[in-house]
Design an enzyme around this catalytic site. Sequence first.
Site, PDB file in Angstrom:
ATOM      1  N   CYS A 145       0.803  -1.221   0.000  1.00  0.00           N
ATOM      2  CA  CYS A 145       0.000   0.000   0.000  1.00  0.00           C
ATOM      3  C   CYS A 145       0.839   1.276   0.000  1.00  0.00           C
ATOM      4  CB  CYS A 145      -0.950  -0.006   1.201  1.00  0.00           C
ATOM      5  SG  CYS A 145      -2.107  -1.379   1.161  1.00  0.00           S
ATOM      6  N   HIS A 279      -2.947   7.538   6.260  1.00  0.00           N
ATOM      7  CA  HIS A 279      -3.232   6.281   5.576  1.00  0.00           C
ATOM      8  C   HIS A 279      -4.640   5.816   5.962  1.00  0.00           C
ATOM      9  CE1 HIS A 279      -2.267   2.786   3.295  1.00  0.00           C
ATOM     10  NE2 HIS A 279      -2.307   1.956   4.320  1.00  0.00           N
ATOM     11  N   HIS A 313     -10.330   1.697   0.030  1.00  0.00           N
ATOM     12  CA  HIS A 313      -8.884   1.527   0.100  1.00  0.00           C
ATOM     13  C   HIS A 313      -8.399   0.982  -1.242  1.00  0.00           C
ATOM     14  CE1 HIS A 313      -4.916   0.836   1.278  1.00  0.00           C
ATOM     15  NE2 HIS A 313      -5.064   0.031   2.321  1.00  0.00           N
TER      16      HIS A 313
END
Length: 380
Positions: A145, A279, A313
């Site tokens: 990520c 995040h 996400h």
Amino acid sequence: MVKVCVTGIGLISALGGSLEDSWQNLLAGKSGIRLHQPFPEITPVPLGLIAQQPSELPMLTQMAVASALQDAGLVSHAADCAVVIGSSRSYQASWEMLARQMYEDAAKPVSSFGNWLDTLPHMNAIAAARQISASGIVLAPMAACATGIWSIAQAALLIQTGQCQQALAGAVEAPITRLTLAGFQQMGALAKTGAYPFDLHREGLVLGEGAAVFVLESAELAKQRQAKVYGEILGFGLTNDAYHTNSPEPQGKSAIAAIKQCLERSCLSPTDIDYIHAHGTATQLNDRIESMVIQRLFPQGVAVSSTKGSSGHTLGASGALGVAFSLMALKHQILPPNLGLQQPEFDLDVVTAARLSKVRQVLCLSFGFGGQNAAIALTR
């Protein structure tokens, strides 16, 4: 050191098919997350789909690249333009389809399954280079990520070191596949109703599709072209926990090191940061440790939000989307909201509705599986 500017942005997300649409819907507190059942054998789950069915990686890449070039006002492309396009899942959907075909018809020769070489992980970046007729350096980062910020950082470094004056950089993710959904379900990481970053009752992450691609240029070239400039990349920090496959290191030591490295390279102190795009995955561990890291490094308090409650996400593309939204915050002097926060668990100044604010320097954070930590600092 050569200054690196962002002169073009191409963005596609569940919030909209363009940067402006995504930004306006984000500010309005809208969400692109809906309940979907893309595969009959998997129960319906909330997803951030761009259309009604899962998108294909090449299509997302082509659209984002074309939008970034148009936004930067580039008609012709420099031959030495670098291309740094990353993805954490890359062509996984194609490989899953290939595997299904092979198992369903074991007698069928592998050679009949098209040109599988075109689905190797780095080929999406190569395709982007072909799309713009660029013959410079091509890189295809994969850092879970943290891929998006890592890609932008690598491209900025190429310009700073004089290897090119212009780069196309970003990340693309089309992660809605059977294996990805089943894997996150097995881990117990998928939300059942939605994504609620930093909320006491957060359920987990919501997978989303997305792409964010940027045109980066040396300040000198941008001035020569009289290009509009969204902002400047001041510096970045990249570290690894070397701790666990999917759990972050409990004390956040290397995450803290990445942010400190970023601030030092950017000649900034914590008090210089006006906004942090977190995040904020809405998983138990990420939000807890990220909150601890922010509180430890920014005891004076700083505005924070995660946009994953709106977009989902997007895994490897999430940091790139975060950079795009951070640059829009700099341009419009508006902080984007953290959708879904009802009952905060942490003592953070979380932005829950679009907020007018004086924004000069922003920090964007990404933390990926395997302990990949990335931070990037941007300014007007």
